[in-house]
Design an enzyme around this catalytic site. Structure first.
Site, PDB file in Angstrom:
ATOM      1  N   HIS A   1      -7.347   0.895  -6.558  1.00 43.37           N
ATOM      2  CA  HIS A   1      -7.564   0.085  -5.349  1.00 43.37           C
ATOM      3  C   HIS A   1      -8.278  -1.195  -5.791  1.00 43.37           C
ATOM      4  CE1 HIS A   1      -7.910  -1.106  -1.329  1.00 43.37           C
ATOM      5  NE2 HIS A   1      -8.716  -0.201  -0.832  1.00 43.37           N
TER       6      HIS A   1
ATOM      7  N   ARG B   1       0.874  -1.187   0.000  1.00 42.30           N
ATOM      8  CA  ARG B   1       0.000   0.000   0.000  1.00 42.30           C
ATOM      9  C   ARG B   1       0.903   1.227   0.000  1.00 42.30           C
ATOM     10  NH1 ARG B   1      -5.417   1.674   3.277  1.00 42.30           N
ATOM     11  NH2 ARG B   1      -6.184   0.160   1.780  1.00 42.30           N
TER      12      ARG B   1
ATOM     13  N   ARG C   1     -13.961  -8.145   1.632  1.00 44.52           N
ATOM     14  CA  ARG C   1     -12.535  -7.954   1.381  1.00 44.52           C
ATOM     15  C   ARG C   1     -11.782  -9.251   1.666  1.00 44.52           C
ATOM     16  NH1 ARG C   1     -10.410  -2.863   1.439  1.00 44.52           N
ATOM     17  NH2 ARG C   1      -8.621  -4.015   0.634  1.00 44.52           N
TER      18      ARG C   1
ATOM     19  N   GLN D   1     -10.297  -3.652  -3.395  1.00 44.82           N
ATOM     20  CA  GLN D   1     -11.593  -3.137  -2.977  1.00 44.82           C
ATOM     21  C   GLN D   1     -12.649  -3.410  -4.051  1.00 44.82           C
ATOM     22  OE1 GLN D   1     -12.452  -1.309   0.083  1.00 44.82           O
ATOM     23  NE2 GLN D   1     -14.410  -1.971  -0.750  1.00 44.82           N
TER      24      GLN D   1
ATOM     25  N   ASP E   1     -17.033   7.503  -1.726  1.00 43.98           N
ATOM     26  CA  ASP E   1     -15.735   7.312  -1.062  1.00 43.98           C
ATOM     27  C   ASP E   1     -15.404   8.650  -0.395  1.00 43.98           C
ATOM     28  OD1 ASP E   1     -13.127   6.600  -0.344  1.00 43.98           O
ATOM     29  OD2 ASP E   1     -12.320   6.736  -2.391  1.00 43.98           O
TER      30      ASP E   1
ATOM     31  N   CYS F   1     -16.547   2.280   0.326  1.00 46.08           N
ATOM     32  CA  CYS F   1     -15.370   1.441   0.568  1.00 46.08           C
ATOM     33  C   CYS F   1     -14.849   1.597   2.000  1.00 46.08           C
ATOM     34  CB  CYS F   1     -14.286   1.748  -0.455  1.00 46.08           C
ATOM     35  SG  CYS F   1     -13.746   3.459  -0.453  1.00 46.08           S
TER      36      CYS F   1
END
Ligand code: CP
Ligand code: NVA
Length: 305
Positions: free
Chosen positions: A130, A103, A288, A133, A220, A260
């Site tokens: 991402h 990340r 996830r 996700q 988001d 998310c």
């Protein structure tokens, strides 16, 4: 597929096969013979430059459930944080661990890690994408809406962030309709749209147009990690793009709300709508785990192929 660096680099078949595997893993979680030994005895490094709750926990739990050990490395605690190049970090870890989950900010860093480390590498969020996700989101839409075929997904807010971009690639690969409702300055830029090419993606500033008939209302945070200095300006410009009870009245019958997370109540989503839709939002968060276990198994199986 040797690495999982972005939805951009996946085919429709690869996405669909990962979702199907995630469905199986979720249905049979804990039962023997369902992925329990897939990564037995392995160690996977998790190099994180940004904060995380869901991604970190779901990968640590997922790796454990697949028989592997997670080695969490805060980028600031290793020499990477003092300027050691990512490609040198990759060349060291590539000789010691079996895979890497990263990340960070720059997409190029995960690309370089994959190239120099020569071990399966997963993008756990960059400024560009991402993808983990998105896989969980697609799994949730499959569960709650019976699939994404013929569906309209409406994304509200900062359309030029990692989530907006990953959604655009998902719409292109899978063929569902995506409408991104964002102020001009927060829409994916021309360079990105040119790279995306022909895709069922519409950019608009008209929130009513986006919400009308939508099957999935998605949002988001307005202030992605790394953008904190712009927070005040962003909150002002993005305020009209909040999803709330009024947005819901325009959506299709049976529409779902997805976020998310982490969520900022009364910013990108009203506190009321968030609590009303908490069950589907936290189902999305749980997914996830299942989606990422599918990615891990797939990469382990393709290592050296
Ligand atoms: N959605 C998501 O990636 O959450 P975290 O930042 O908590 O990992
Ligand atoms: N766009 C957000 C996603 C968080 C999971 C960010 O990058 O901070």
């Amino acid at each position: 597929m040797k690495h999982f660096l972005g939805i951009e680099h996946l085919s429709k078949d690869e996405i669909v096969s990962l979702i199907h595997q995630a469905i199986e893993l979720k249905a049979h979680r804990g039962k023997s013979g369902f992925g329990g030994d897939a990564l037995k005895g392995e160690t996977w490094a998790m190099i994180f430059t940004k904060s995380s709750t869901r991604t970190r926990v779901s990968f640590e739990v997922g790796l454990t459930e697949l028989g592997a050990r997670a080695l969490f490395l805060n980028a600031n605690d290793i020499q990477l944080g003092r300027g050691e190049p990512i490609k040198d970090t990759a060349r060291v870890l590539g000789r010691m661990v079996h895979g890497a989950i990263i990340r960070t900010y720059a997409q190029q860093d995960v690309v370089d890690f994959a190239e120099y480390g020569k071990i399966p590498t997963i993008n756990a969020l960059t400024d560009e994408e991402h993808p983990c996700q998105i896989l969980a989101d697609l799994l949730t839409i499959h569960e709650l809406c019976g699939g994404w075929e013929g569906k309209k997904v409406a994304f509200f807010g900062d359309g030029d962030c990692n989530m907006g971009r990953s959604w655009a690639w998902a719409a292109k690969r899978l063929g569902f309709e995506l409408v991104i409702a964002a102020p001009k300055a927060f829409q994916p830029d021309a360079e990105f749209m040119a790279r995306l090419g022909e895709a069922p993606v519409t950019l608009t500033e008209d929130t009513e147009f986006a919400a009308t008939g939508a099957d999935v209302l998605y949002t988001d945070t307005w202030v992605s990690m790394g953008r904190e200095a712009e927070a005040e300006e962003r909150l002002k410009i993005l305020a009209p793009f909040q999803i709330n009870a009024a947005t819901m009245t325009l959506a299709a019958k049976g529409a779902i709300v997805q976020h998310c997370l982490p969520a900022y109540r009364d910013k990108e989503i009203s506190g009321e709508l968030f609590e009303e839709r908490a069950i589907e939002i936290f189902q999305q968060a749980e997914n996830r785990l299942h989606a990422q276990k599918a990615i891990l198994i797939h990469l382990a199986e393709n290592r050296g192929v």
